[in-house]
Scaffold this motif. Structure first.
Motif, PDB file in Angstrom:
ATOM      1  N   GLN A 101       7.666  -9.385  -3.074  1.00 56.00           N
ATOM      2  CA  GLN A 101       7.932 -10.415  -2.083  1.00 56.00           C
ATOM      3  C   GLN A 101       6.745 -10.538  -1.141  1.00 56.00           C
ATOM      4  O   GLN A 101       5.937  -9.617  -1.017  1.00 56.00           O
ATOM      5  N   LEU A 102       6.661 -11.671  -0.462  1.00 54.86           N
ATOM      6  CA  LEU A 102       5.687 -11.865   0.600  1.00 54.86           C
ATOM      7  C   LEU A 102       6.466 -11.953   1.905  1.00 54.86           C
ATOM      8  O   LEU A 102       7.265 -12.866   2.097  1.00 54.86           O
ATOM      9  N   LEU A 103       6.270 -10.975   2.780  1.00 59.21           N
ATOM     10  CA  LEU A 103       6.963 -10.939   4.074  1.00 59.21           C
ATOM     11  C   LEU A 103       5.935 -10.844   5.189  1.00 59.21           C
ATOM     12  O   LEU A 103       5.006 -10.026   5.104  1.00 59.21           O
ATOM     13  N   HIS A 104       6.097 -11.648   6.214  1.00 58.94           N
ATOM     14  CA  HIS A 104       5.180 -11.657   7.357  1.00 58.94           C
ATOM     15  C   HIS A 104       3.736 -11.822   6.881  1.00 58.94           C
ATOM     16  O   HIS A 104       2.807 -11.258   7.451  1.00 58.94           O
ATOM     17  N   GLY A 105       3.560 -12.578   5.796  1.00 62.67           N
ATOM     18  CA  GLY A 105       2.227 -12.845   5.285  1.00 62.67           C
ATOM     19  C   GLY A 105       1.593 -11.707   4.500  1.00 62.67           C
ATOM     20  O   GLY A 105       0.412 -11.766   4.176  1.00 62.67           O
ATOM     21  N   ARG A 106       2.379 -10.669   4.181  1.00 66.48           N
ATOM     22  CA  ARG A 106       1.830  -9.514   3.463  1.00 66.48           C
ATOM     23  C   ARG A 106       2.682  -9.202   2.242  1.00 66.48           C
ATOM     24  O   ARG A 106       3.904  -9.352   2.273  1.00 66.48           O
ATOM     25  N   PRO A 107       2.052  -8.705   1.164  1.00 64.05           N
ATOM     26  CA  PRO A 107       2.827  -8.351  -0.031  1.00 64.05           C
ATOM     27  C   PRO A 107       3.702  -7.127   0.200  1.00 64.05           C
ATOM     28  O   PRO A 107       3.259  -6.129   0.772  1.00 64.05           O
ATOM     29  N   HIS A 108       4.951  -7.234  -0.204  1.00 65.41           N
ATOM     30  CA  HIS A 108       5.931  -6.155  -0.120  1.00 65.41           C
ATOM     31  C   HIS A 108       6.620  -6.008  -1.472  1.00 65.41           C
ATOM     32  O   HIS A 108       6.611  -6.933  -2.282  1.00 65.41           O
ATOM     33  N   ALA A 109       7.233  -4.856  -1.671  1.00 66.74           N
ATOM     34  CA  ALA A 109       8.082  -4.647  -2.842  1.00 66.74           C
ATOM     35  C   ALA A 109       9.480  -4.317  -2.358  1.00 66.74           C
ATOM     36  O   ALA A 109       9.651  -3.486  -1.457  1.00 66.74           O
ATOM     37  N   LEU A 110      10.470  -4.983  -2.936  1.00 68.30           N
ATOM     38  CA  LEU A 110      11.847  -4.588  -2.713  1.00 68.30           C
ATOM     39  C   LEU A 110      12.099  -3.376  -3.600  1.00 68.30           C
ATOM     40  O   LEU A 110      11.914  -3.440  -4.816  1.00 68.30           O
ATOM     41  N   MET A 111      12.486  -2.249  -2.986  1.00 66.58           N
ATOM     42  CA  MET A 111      12.616  -0.993  -3.719  1.00 66.58           C
ATOM     43  C   MET A 111      13.981  -0.360  -3.479  1.00 66.58           C
ATOM     44  O   MET A 111      14.609  -0.583  -2.432  1.00 66.58           O
ATOM     45  N   ARG A 112      14.428   0.437  -4.467  1.00 63.36           N
ATOM     46  CA  ARG A 112      15.712   1.134  -4.379  1.00 63.36           C
ATOM     47  C   ARG A 112      15.493   2.620  -4.626  1.00 63.36           C
ATOM     48  O   ARG A 112      14.802   3.022  -5.558  1.00 63.36           O
ATOM     49  N   ALA A 113      16.146   3.437  -3.792  1.00 64.04           N
ATOM     50  CA  ALA A 113      16.074   4.898  -3.943  1.00 64.04           C
ATOM     51  C   ALA A 113      17.037   5.347  -5.027  1.00 64.04           C
ATOM     52  O   ALA A 113      18.146   4.803  -5.152  1.00 64.04           O
ATOM     53  N   GLN A 150       0.809  -1.216   0.000  1.00 61.93           N
ATOM     54  CA  GLN A 150       0.000   0.000   0.000  1.00 61.93           C
ATOM     55  C   GLN A 150       0.845   1.270   0.000  1.00 61.93           C
ATOM     56  O   GLN A 150       0.357   2.345  -0.333  1.00 61.93           O
ATOM     57  N   ASN A 151       2.133   1.154   0.351  1.00 56.42           N
ATOM     58  CA  ASN A 151       3.011   2.323   0.399  1.00 56.42           C
ATOM     59  C   ASN A 151       3.882   2.493  -0.847  1.00 56.42           C
ATOM     60  O   ASN A 151       4.599   3.483  -0.976  1.00 56.42           O
ATOM     61  N   VAL A 152       3.811   1.533  -1.771  1.00 51.96           N
ATOM     62  CA  VAL A 152       4.641   1.600  -2.969  1.00 51.96           C
ATOM     63  C   VAL A 152       4.416   2.894  -3.767  1.00 51.96           C
ATOM     64  O   VAL A 152       5.392   3.531  -4.189  1.00 51.96           O
ATOM     65  N   PRO A 153       3.172   3.351  -3.981  1.00 50.20           N
ATOM     66  CA  PRO A 153       2.988   4.595  -4.748  1.00 50.20           C
ATOM     67  C   PRO A 153       3.689   5.804  -4.124  1.00 50.20           C
ATOM     68  O   PRO A 153       4.243   6.642  -4.839  1.00 50.20           O
ATOM     69  N   LEU A 154       3.682   5.902  -2.789  1.00 46.33           N
ATOM     70  CA  LEU A 154       4.391   6.997  -2.123  1.00 46.33           C
ATOM     71  C   LEU A 154       5.868   6.945  -2.460  1.00 46.33           C
ATOM     72  O   LEU A 154       6.473   7.951  -2.840  1.00 46.33           O
ATOM     73  N   PHE A 155       6.476   5.790  -2.337  1.00 49.08           N
ATOM     74  CA  PHE A 155       7.906   5.652  -2.613  1.00 49.08           C
ATOM     75  C   PHE A 155       8.206   5.929  -4.091  1.00 49.08           C
ATOM     76  O   PHE A 155       9.218   6.549  -4.409  1.00 49.08           O
TER      77      PHE A 155
END
Length: 198
Positions: A162-174, A146-151
């Motif tokens: 990725q799926l971490l702690h049972g929730r969808p995540h994105a590995l992101m780079r600044a 849910q925070n990917v658009p902000l980043f």
């Protein structure tokens, strides 16, 4: 005439104070935690968000990065009154995992301040910029979906999902080109009060 009738018949007393009854800070400071109370409140906010609200961790979210990595820094977003820190509203953690490789994690903002618009983004800005000043050549984070658009608006790109702690995540780079080094992280950044949305 009884006392209650007498008091009801009296004219109302004049107002002695015309100040608003609700407090709104005039500015915010985003900085590295510089006092023990800031660290205590940052960890308490993390527990509130990641353990109680989201249920990602059971009881506590502290891990080896907090306990054993000497490069770990807590960053805080503070409301200020008269130029002095008053209340902790947000936090994020950074650490160096390998020479030049930095990670951000545990970004949390108090529920009532999440729509402020600049607290979370300025925490991210200081996280990357302060690491950049320390020789960061790559800055990564595992970001909840849910925070990917902000980043992305802040010049980060998705590298993987990725799926971490049972929730969808994105590995992101600044993109470090958008984050000039901040050499004064304990002073950090000051934000003037913007409009708050609850």
């Amino acid at each position: 005439m009884n006392l209650a009738t007498h008091l009801a018949a009296r004219p109302p007393l004049p107002k002695w104070c015309e100040l608003p009854t609700s407090f709104e800070p005039q500015e915010f400071r985003i900085q590295w935690a510089s006092n023990p109370w800031m660290q205590v409140q940052a960890l308490a906010l993390r527990r509130q968000v990641f353990c109680e609200e989201q249920g990602l961790f059971d009881g506590d979210d502290l891990d080896a990065i907090d306990r054993h990595n000497p490069s770990t820094r807590l960053l805080v977003a503070l409301s200020c009154w008269g130029g002095q820190p008053d209340e902790l509203l947000g936090t994020v953690r950074i650490h160096e995992a390998a020479p030049g490789l930095w990670w951000g994690s545990r970004l949390a903002v108090q529920r009532g301040w999440r729509q402020h618009g600049r607290l979370g983004s300025t925490l991210i800005r200081l996280a990357v910029s302060s690491a950049h000043a320390l020789g960061c050549r790559e800055f990564l984070a595992q970001v909840q979906a849910q925070n990917v658009p902000l980043f992305q608006r802040l010049n980060w790109q998705v590298l993987d999902e990725q799926l971490l702690h049972g929730r969808p995540h994105a590995l992101m780079r600044a993109d470090l080109a958008f984050y000039p080094p901040c050499e004064t992280p304990y002073a950090g950044y000051v934000l003037a009060q913007g409009r708050r949305h609850d």
